[in-house]
Design a protein around this motif. Structure first.
Motif, PDB file in Angstrom:
ATOM      1  N   LEU A  26      -2.172   5.643 -25.908  1.00 58.24           N
ATOM      2  CA  LEU A  26      -2.352   5.116 -24.565  1.00 58.24           C
ATOM      3  C   LEU A  26      -1.118   5.376 -23.708  1.00 58.24           C
ATOM      4  N   GLN A  31      -0.259   4.465 -19.191  1.00 55.77           N
ATOM      5  CA  GLN A  31      -0.804   3.116 -19.176  1.00 55.77           C
ATOM      6  C   GLN A  31      -0.184   2.331 -20.329  1.00 55.77           C
ATOM      7  N   ILE A  32      -0.395   1.046 -20.279  1.00 58.56           N
ATOM      8  CA  ILE A  32       0.166   0.226 -21.341  1.00 58.56           C
ATOM      9  C   ILE A  32      -0.836  -0.856 -21.707  1.00 58.56           C
ATOM     10  N   GLY A  33      -0.934  -1.136 -22.981  1.00 61.60           N
ATOM     11  CA  GLY A  33      -1.841  -2.172 -23.452  1.00 61.60           C
ATOM     12  C   GLY A  33      -1.221  -3.546 -23.271  1.00 61.60           C
ATOM     13  N   SER A  34      -2.044  -4.560 -23.229  1.00 55.96           N
ATOM     14  CA  SER A  34      -1.566  -5.906 -22.921  1.00 55.96           C
ATOM     15  C   SER A  34      -0.556  -6.415 -23.948  1.00 55.96           C
ATOM     16  N   PHE A  37       2.766  -4.742 -23.651  1.00 56.00           N
ATOM     17  CA  PHE A  37       3.421  -5.087 -22.387  1.00 56.00           C
ATOM     18  C   PHE A  37       4.162  -6.409 -22.479  1.00 56.00           C
ATOM     19  N   TYR A  38       3.468  -7.416 -23.022  1.00 60.30           N
ATOM     20  CA  TYR A  38       4.084  -8.740 -23.091  1.00 60.30           C
ATOM     21  C   TYR A  38       4.921  -8.890 -24.364  1.00 60.30           C
ATOM     22  N   GLN A  46       7.730  -8.051 -14.855  1.00 58.82           N
ATOM     23  CA  GLN A  46       6.651  -7.343 -14.152  1.00 58.82           C
ATOM     24  C   GLN A  46       5.330  -8.093 -14.234  1.00 58.82           C
TER      25      GLN A  46
ATOM     26  N   PHE B 688      -9.996   5.504 -23.344  1.00 61.52           N
ATOM     27  CA  PHE B 688      -9.388   4.181 -23.554  1.00 61.52           C
ATOM     28  C   PHE B 688     -10.163   3.023 -22.949  1.00 61.52           C
ATOM     29  N   PRO B 692      -7.735  -3.157 -24.086  1.00 57.30           N
ATOM     30  CA  PRO B 692      -7.300  -3.974 -22.951  1.00 57.30           C
ATOM     31  C   PRO B 692      -6.022  -3.364 -22.389  1.00 57.30           C
ATOM     32  N   MET B 694      -3.027  -2.841 -19.073  1.00 57.03           N
ATOM     33  CA  MET B 694      -2.352  -3.394 -17.911  1.00 57.03           C
ATOM     34  C   MET B 694      -2.308  -2.302 -16.846  1.00 57.03           C
ATOM     35  N   ASN B 707       7.638  -3.618  -8.520  1.00 58.69           N
ATOM     36  CA  ASN B 707       6.567  -3.168  -9.401  1.00 58.69           C
ATOM     37  C   ASN B 707       6.146  -4.282 -10.338  1.00 58.69           C
ATOM     38  N   GLY B 708       4.869  -4.544 -10.317  1.00 59.23           N
ATOM     39  CA  GLY B 708       4.333  -5.539 -11.232  1.00 59.23           C
ATOM     40  C   GLY B 708       3.160  -4.972 -12.005  1.00 59.23           C
TER      41      GLY B 708
END
Lengths: 490, 1068
Positions: A26, A31-34, A37-38, A46, B688, B692, B694, B707-708
């Motif tokens: 990914l 893009q980044i997965g949830s 990211f956290y 962010q 993809f 899930p 972001m 940036n968020g």
């Protein structure tokens, strides 16, 4: 034989290199997965910013409440859905109402995701921990703000405070208003605890350079949370607590009234985040995709004579001296004294025919690419709420606070003297209408004062019978969630 | 490039010259005995041994050797006769040695060889549904892109050339529309064995007006030179397509390019030049009429009590009072915007080879100017195809193609930006040029009202000339393969191919006064500043395939088994930027000059497929035929739960005519019955979607952008490909000594598990989630018949017809939680106050039309009293009257009913070939019957304020007129009168004479003297006649392109041209 080996080799090579091509990463696609990211401080920073656009989206459209009230009217003809808002006959299938609901719950979903994941992130240094607390406080404030809007507009609403990941959990019944108010109070008390009074956050042990240092205008501050809390208590009738919370905002010394009334509104020459600003929804130029407001196309005078889309002349200050509004009573423009400087900053007129009003505080001729902020709370609002809380308790300071707003060079009006009781209450209410006209306050005030039915009746735009001013629960949501009941009157 | 063009033209003229000289130098000479040598090859270029070569009028005779070579001594000017069982005998004058002779097999159509996935098959043994279009048909009609050649040529294939722009994309639908998802209804294209991924047709740039001009990239096949194509095979049923598994739901188009043949080098020159022009112009109102329309519309609106609250200045009633010197010309904008435009195609190919190496090299130059001002398309391409033999067991080959495509296009179909649409929407009193030769522009704002303009005073000519949308595309394909025969009948083949594609697509909105000071959302606000969009994309696609094929016949059993492995990866990178603020018209590159609102975005995507497949064909005596196929695809588009999918199909055939009891039926040569069933898939669902994720969610603090991120998609781990269950039943026959051939076929495709958004509560953070839910059925009949109607030595007439019926029905789109049926609406139409007209609903064809039932107009005041209103707008006499179908007292959305659909009942083509001596005449027509077109363009011109439109607009209601077209109004009243209704739904049926070609084939007797092999001259006309009731430019229209949910809408898109052309084909 050599050829067999070659063939097998080629086939084998292909198979070996191939599993990779059907398992792409990914991250390669930007893009980044949830979960990923956290997992660190950047995710906190962010993720927190990612919540704020829900504020922008909400307040790009909150003016519709003025259209519901006796302050705003729409152009005749055109769009039935908007005409329904103006005449207080909103259809449960209205996309406008569904949009309000969806935007707020999307914001709530974002805050829930943030609040659920961020506390578990480890490996932060001292400063980062302080910033995390601040960001959690901001998220709590924004969740409280969304719920506060929803509960006042719709009454009982589903209360969700955790990230929903299982799509089978989506049938959720309405929670009573009282419980929602309790949750808002709880969130705000915690937010007040976590938020700094000013930025940069004074708790920081060493200054942080740049954006992460939290010097940005537009973030929620302790004062924002206290204002909202005071407003909440005022709404629930808890006047002593309301007074306390609002008095703390005044006492903080962070906020002052602008010398010029217009200074809070860019459309009339003001600035973003003026000294009076307590919380604003931030809009920006096209350099930031999606960050523009549509006030220009919504509020414009419609004096462009082209057979295409133009300004929609929605949400104009009511003025029953105009031909097409002649049936309206107690209109906004007529409520102003002529000497009141604020009148000219609130309403202007187009030059054509028929003459119509323009919402001057927010109209800029920029179509759907407006960059001016929407003021959610400003200091004058705090003072008037404080006066209201004090008046309800018989506190004489009410008149003083009213006059701080009313009588000064920026209004051109003189101080009120010698009034009390209901007369003072009514004077404060009128002052709110005038001071905060076209700022999406009026409808909520009418609901809070429980005068919405009579005021709108008197205005010749009666609310839907039996609704007591509450909006219908969006039908589309009810179809997806059978547990949602409908409000009375719909 | 111009040099290159010159060279080609020079080459062509030189050859002309040479021909003429040769004619002049024709001399007779005395006959002498000479030795003639040569090679005989079959239709695939393989040398033929054992071919008899003899003098036609003599006794000399010989037979070709293993390498197909012969040597014979005979007199000059002797005619040689070549014959071989199963092949047509060939007579030719003994010519320069070595001679190169092609023998063609005797063809009953059932003996054709057809290309199937991963190989070829005798048509008589196929049990799948395959349609073939041959090179001569492909080259007949001037086309920019090969898929256009499929139009009307084969059953089951619906091609709508809905965008007439040079290089514009056509919609190709094989047996209906199988998916509700835009862009997922194209067939899979396979060029020389390489399946193409959708190449840069769908771009993903981030929001905020950064949408990319996808229409400009045009057809995925536009880089292919149609002269190079030997044949195009359309695989339609499950049996034929299952070998392509998860990509075959919409059928497969297999394109095979030409290869060289053993023999001396043959040079072919093909050239045509044509002139295109607009097929039909509409009669427009003139300036005076337009002004009256406009004035009355305004007066009516004012007397009704308002016009969106806009002021009406007195000048508005007569635009000319605005100009101090109202010297105007009455402009028909169609004349200004459309032009006669040349089209030309020059192709040169060299082919030949030895028994060790055969080659075909070709170069093509194609240039088409569009009939709309400042549009063009140009392609330069080169192909090298090699086939070699290393030993009797080891063969290899190369297919290489490079193509460069450039062009310029216009915005169309967008009511604000659509230059083409402006041809019918611009006032006749607007001007093109000022007296000083500069572009006329909106120079007359009302004094004191800087933002006020009085009419839509755009200058579409200036916009067409100054706003440009250039595209440059480079594409290189190469495929290298080797085949080794391990033991007799067992072959191993390996191939490796690459396909590189790069595109630069730009859009420049020039700095000039471009029209009314419209304040609208979207990217085109700035006036007098240059705005630039620039898009760079490239894809690299590699494929590696390995097959093992075993072929054996013993006694009466024939077996053919294919085992294969394939891996393919496609990587796409894009970079997109936009900016505005430039004020000099010559500065059009992004950067410091154009730096306001600068926005860039970049994307990366990859798709990988790893597959195994097996196909087994078995037949007994060629009489009982069986075939089974399974492909297993592993796709990167799916999550771990659904990574792999298997796609099986089976088919059977019975050659009835080989049964003993049929032997006595003399008029029947061949009858075959076949049936197939299977499941194929559509994996084109995006990457993809199962995770899930972001996404950027930016904000600004103060004025600083920060940036968020926020969740931007709900996960659906179980997401899988769309499935298509295909059933096919057919009978093929050949009667009267092969003079009449035909097929009758029934098909049914059921798509299941379509990706549909299912509504979920907003508590989830989103309003819907994509799941596999929907179901669509396409079924119908296909008929094709071709026959020899008459044949004599001097005259012959062959004709063919094909016809396909399609019944498209949405079976299921899911339900809402309360049990309501889920429906999808098409694009909202600006012309109707953003009300969509298309609806996709279970039980109806996709994208059916929905609107209010029109009851004419109110003829009197009395009629309006108490009649239900919409939005409180009071109707006056002359306003439209709509039915309150649900009788709830208001005209609302629930009063709408279905008004038709863009799906035809049937479509097809008719071909007639006449041959008289050396002349041939070919007439080819295609037809589409029973579809509706929604004429949104007409609805737009009926808003009357632009004072434009066709002369139909003069036929409006006035008191006492009894006319059923609404009166002249503007504003809200006009919007009400123009609500979507049957009034704008038109019959889109048409029969079009797609092409008429008259050709003269120079006879052999002349050619041999000048040492030419073949020479043909032709003149032809395309789209000369169209029979239709449709009132717009053209019924073949779908302004929303591939978006099937919004199909059949005419937003006044780029019309298809008619073309006259002449050209020649020369071989030597």
């Amino acid at each position: 034989m050599k050829k067999y080996i070659l063939a097998v080799f080629i086939a084998g090579f292909s198979i070996a290199s191939c599993n990779k091509i059907i398992e792409p990463k990914l991250g390669d696609t930007g893009q980044i997965g949830s979960d990923e990211f956290y997992s660190n401080y950047n995710g906190i920073v962010q993720g927190n910013i990612g919540i704020y656009p829900s504020v922008r989206n909400t307040y790009n459209g909150m003016w519709f409440t003025d259209l519901l009230s006796d302050d705003g009217e729409s152009s005749t003809g055109g769009d039935q859905a908007w005409a329904d808002v103006e005449i207080n006959n909103v259809d449960p299938r209205s996309g406008i109402i569904e949009g309000v609901w969806a935007t707020a719950y999307n914001g709530i979903y974002r805050t829930n995701t943030f609040l659920g994941r961020v506390p578990a992130i480890s490996g932060l240094n001292i400063n980062q921990n302080i910033m995390r607390d601040q960001f959690i406080g901001e998220a709590l404030f924004i969740r409280a703000l969304h719920y506060f809007n929803l509960v006042r507009l719709f009454g009982d609403i589903p209360l969700i405070t955790n990230e929903l990941t299982n799509l089978n959990q989506l049938s959720i019944a309405r929670t009573s208003k009282a419980e929602v108010y309790m949750q808002i109070e709880k969130d705000l008390l915690k937010a007040i605890d976590l938020l700094p009074e000013v930025l940069p956050n004074p708790k920081l042990v060493a200054p942080i350079v740049g954006n992460l240092g939290g010097t940005e205008q537009g973030r929620a501050l302790r004062g924002s949370a206290r204002t909202l809390l005071g407003h909440l208590y005022l709404t629930t009738g808890d006047f002593a607590k309301a007074e306390a919370a609002l008095q703390q905002v005044v006492n903080s010394g962070v906020y002052t009234l602008n010398a010029n009334y217009s200074q809070a509104f860019q459309a009339i020459g003001g600035i973003k985040n003026s000294g009076e600003s307590i919380f604003e929804a931030q809009f920006n130029t096209t350099a930031l995709p999606g960050a523009q407001n549509s006030f220009g196309s919504q509020f414009g005078p419609g004096d462009i004579l082209i057979g295409g889309v133009a300004n929609l002349a929605r949400n104009r200050p009511t003025d029953n001296t105009l031909l097409e509004s002649i049936d309206l009573k107690n209109t906004l423009v007529q409520s102003f004294q002529n000497a009141d400087n604020r009148k000219a900053f609130t309403v202007s007129y187009n030059t054509g025919s028929p003459i119509r009003t323009i919402n001057r505080k927010y109209y800029t001729p920029t179509g759907s690419q407006g960059t001016n902020n929407w003021v959610v709370y400003r200091y004058a609002d705090v003072l008037l709420m404080l006066a209201e809380a004090q008046q309800a308790q018989g506190n004489a300071a009410a008149l003083t606070n009213l006059n701080v707003v009313r009588s000064n060079p920026r209004t051109g009006l003189s101080a009120l003297v010698g009034i009390s009781g209901n007369a003072l209450r009514d004077a404060i209410r009128l002052e709110r209408r005038l001071e905060l006209a076209m700022e999406a306050k009026r409808w909520f005030d009418l609901l809070r004062w429980n005068t919405v039915t009579e005021v709108m009746q008197a205005h010749a735009r009666p609310v839907k019978a039996g609704s007591n001013g509450l909006l219908p629960i969006p039908q589309a949501e009810r179809e997806k969630n059978p547990l949602l009941t409908q409000n009375a009157g719909y | 490039m111009p040099n290159f063009k010159k060279k080609i033209l020079k080459g062509i003229f030189t050859s002309f010259f040479v021909i003429v000289l040769l004619f002049l130098n024709m001399k007779s000479s005395n006959a002498q005995v000479k030795t003639y040598t040569g090679t005989v090859v079959d239709e695939t270029g393989i040398p033929m041994s054992g071919v008899t070569v003899k003098e036609k009028n003599g006794k000399m005779q010989t037979v070709t050797n293993k390498m197909g070579q012969f040597s014979i001594q005979t007199l000059e000017k002797t005619i040689l006769l070549f014959s071989f069982t199963g092949y047509n005998a060939l007579e030719t004058l003994a010519g320069i040695s070595p001679m190169s002779i092609d023998l063609k097999p005797i063809v009953s159509s059932l003996d054709d060889v057809v290309v199937v996935g991963y190989g070829t098959q005798k048509k008589r043994n196929t049990t799948g549904s395959i349609a073939t279009v041959k090179s001569d048909q492909i080259r007949q009609v001037p086309i920019t892109s090969p898929e256009q050649a499929l139009q009307g040529r084969s059953t089951g294939v619906m091609v709508m050339q809905s965008n007439g722009a040079p290089g514009g994309a056509s919609q190709v639908q094989v047996r209906g529309v199988n998916s509700t998802n835009a862009g997922r209804n194209d067939p899979l294209y396979v060029i020389d064995g390489i399946p193409l991924f959708d190449v840069l047709n769908t771009n993903t740039a981030s929001g905020g007006g950064a949408s990319t001009p996808s229409a400009n990239t045009g057809s995925p096949l536009a880089t292919l030179n149609s002269n190079d194509i030997e044949s195009m095979e359309v695989l339609k049923d499950a049996s034929a397509t299952a070998i392509y598994g998860s990509r075959a739901a919409n059928g497969v188009v297999v394109i095979t390019t030409k290869t060289g043949k053993v023999g001396k080098t043959k040079i072919r020159l093909d050239y045509y030049y044509g002139v295109q022009s607009i097929r039909k112009k509409l009669d427009m109102v003139n300036a005076t009429e337009g002004m009256l329309i406009r004035r009355d519309a305004l007066l009516n609106t004012v007397s009704d009590g308002g016009f969106y609250g806009r002021p009406l200045l007195t000048q508005a009633f007569n635009p000319f009072t605005m100009n101090s010197s109202p010297e105007y010309k009455n402009i028909d904008w169609q004349n200004e915007l459309f032009r006669a435009a040349p089209i030309q195609d020059a192709n040169i190919s060299l082919s030949g080879g030895t028994d060790k190496l055969r080659y075909l090299i070709s170069t093509n130059f194609f240039k088409q100017d569009g009939i709309f001002r400042n549009t063009d398309f140009q392609r330069i391409s080169t192909r090298v195809n090699l086939d070699g033999i290393i030993s009797s067991k080891l063969k290899y080959g190369l297919r290489f193609n490079y193509s460069n495509q450039t062009g310029n296009n216009v915005e169309d179909a967008n009511p604000f930006q659509g230059n083409v649409a402006l041809a019918l929407q611009t006032e006749a009193w607007n001007q093109v040029f000022n007296a000083d030769g500069t572009y006329w522009g909106p120079t007359n704002p009302v004094p004191g009202n800087g933002n006020l303009t009085l009419w839509n005073n755009r200058n579409p000519v200036a916009e067409a000339d100054l706003n440009i949308r250039p595209t440059i595309r480079n594409r290189t394909n190469a495929n290298l393969f080797a085949e080794y025969e391990i033991i007799k009948g067992l072959k191993f083949k390996s191939s490796f191919g690459v396909d590189f594609n790069s595109i630069n697509n730009r859009r420049v909105q020039a700095a000039f006064a471009r029209g009314p000071y419209l304040i609208i959302s979207g990217p085109d606000i700035p006036n007098n500043t240059t705005k630039v969009f620039s898009y760079l994309g490239n894809t690299s696609n590699w494929i590696s395939e390995h097959t093992l094929q075993y072929n054996k016949s013993f006694s009466n059993h024939n077996i053919d088994v294919l085992l294969g492995f394939s891996a393919q990866q496609n990587v796409t990178r894009t970079l997109f930027g936009l900016g505005d603020g430039g004020i000099s018209p010559s500065l059009t590159l992004l950067g410091a000059n154009i730096a306001q609102n600068l926005l860039t975005s970049e994307s990366y995507g990859e798709i990988g497929l790893v597959s195994q497949f097996i196909r087994a064909n078995y037949n007994f005596k060629g009489k009982y035929l069986f075939s089974g196929t399974v492909r297993r695809d592993g796709s990167s588009n799916f999550g771990p739960d659904n990574k792999y999918g298997s796609f099986p199909a089976a088919s059977i055939g019975w050659r009835l005519s080989d049964e003993r009891f049929m032997k006595n039926v003399k008029f029947i040569q061949d009858i075959k019955i076949r049936a197939s069933h299977g499941i194929v898939g559509n994996q084109n669902i995006g990457s993809f979607a199962f995770l899930p994720r972001m996404g950027a969610s930016n904000y600004s603090f103060g004025n600083t952008i920060v940036n968020g991120f926020a969740p931007n998609a709900l996960a659906n781990r179980g997401l899988r490909w769309e499935e298509n269950h295909k059933t096919d039943l057919a009978i093929e026959f050949s009667l009267f000594n092969g003079k009449l051939n035909g097929t009758v076929e029934y098909y049914r495709n059921r798509s299941k598990g379509l990706l549909v958004p299912i509504q979920v509560s907003n508590f989830s953070g989103f309003s819907s989630i994509t799941t596999n839910f929907g179901s669509i059925e396409n079924k119908g009949w296909e008929f094709s018949l071709n026959g020899e109607i008459f044949k004599s030595n001097t005259f012959s007439w062959n004709a063919s017809i094909n016809l396909t019926t399609v019944q498209n029905t949405v079976l299921d789109l899911g339900t809402t939680a309360s049990g309501g049926v889920q429906e999808f609406f098409g694009n909202a139409l600006f012309q109707h106050g953003n009300i969509p007209v298309n609806i996709t609903r279970a039980g109806l064809p996709i994208g059916s039309f929905l609107g209010w039932r029109s009851l004419g107009v109110f003829q009197s005041q009395a009629e309006t009293v108490g009649y239900p209103t919409r939005g409180g707008i009071l109707a006056m006499p002359g306003d439209a009257k709509f039915a309150d179908l649900d009788k709830n007292g208001v005209i609302d959305d629930r009063d709408r009913e279905i008004m038709g659909s863009p799906f035809p009942n049937f479509f097809g083509g008719i071909t007639n070939d006449f041959r008289f001596k050396d002349f041939s005449l070919n007439i080819f027509a295609n037809f589409v019957m029973g579809n509706e077109v929604y004429n949104a363009g007409r609805a737009q011109t009926e808003q009357f304020l632009n004072g434009s439109g066709t002369i139909q607009n003069l036929n409006f209601w006035t008191p006492g007129s009894n006319i059923n077209n609404p009166r002249l109004t503007a504003g809200a009243q006009s919007a009400y009168n123009r609500l979507p209704s049957q009034r704008f739904v038109e019959d889109g049926s048409f029969l079009r004479i797609r092409n008429i070609t008259l050709a003269y084939q120079v006879p052999q007797k002349y050619l041999s003297k000048i040492k030419f092999e073949s020479m043909r001259f032709f003149v032809s006309g395309s789209n000369l006649f169209t029979f239709t009731k449709y009132q717009g430019w053209d019924p073949e229209v779908s302004s929303n392109g591939a978006d099937v949910l919004s199909g059949g809408i005419d937003l006044i898109g780029y019309p298809v041209a008619k073309t006259f052309q002449f050209g020649f084909n020369i071989g030597f």
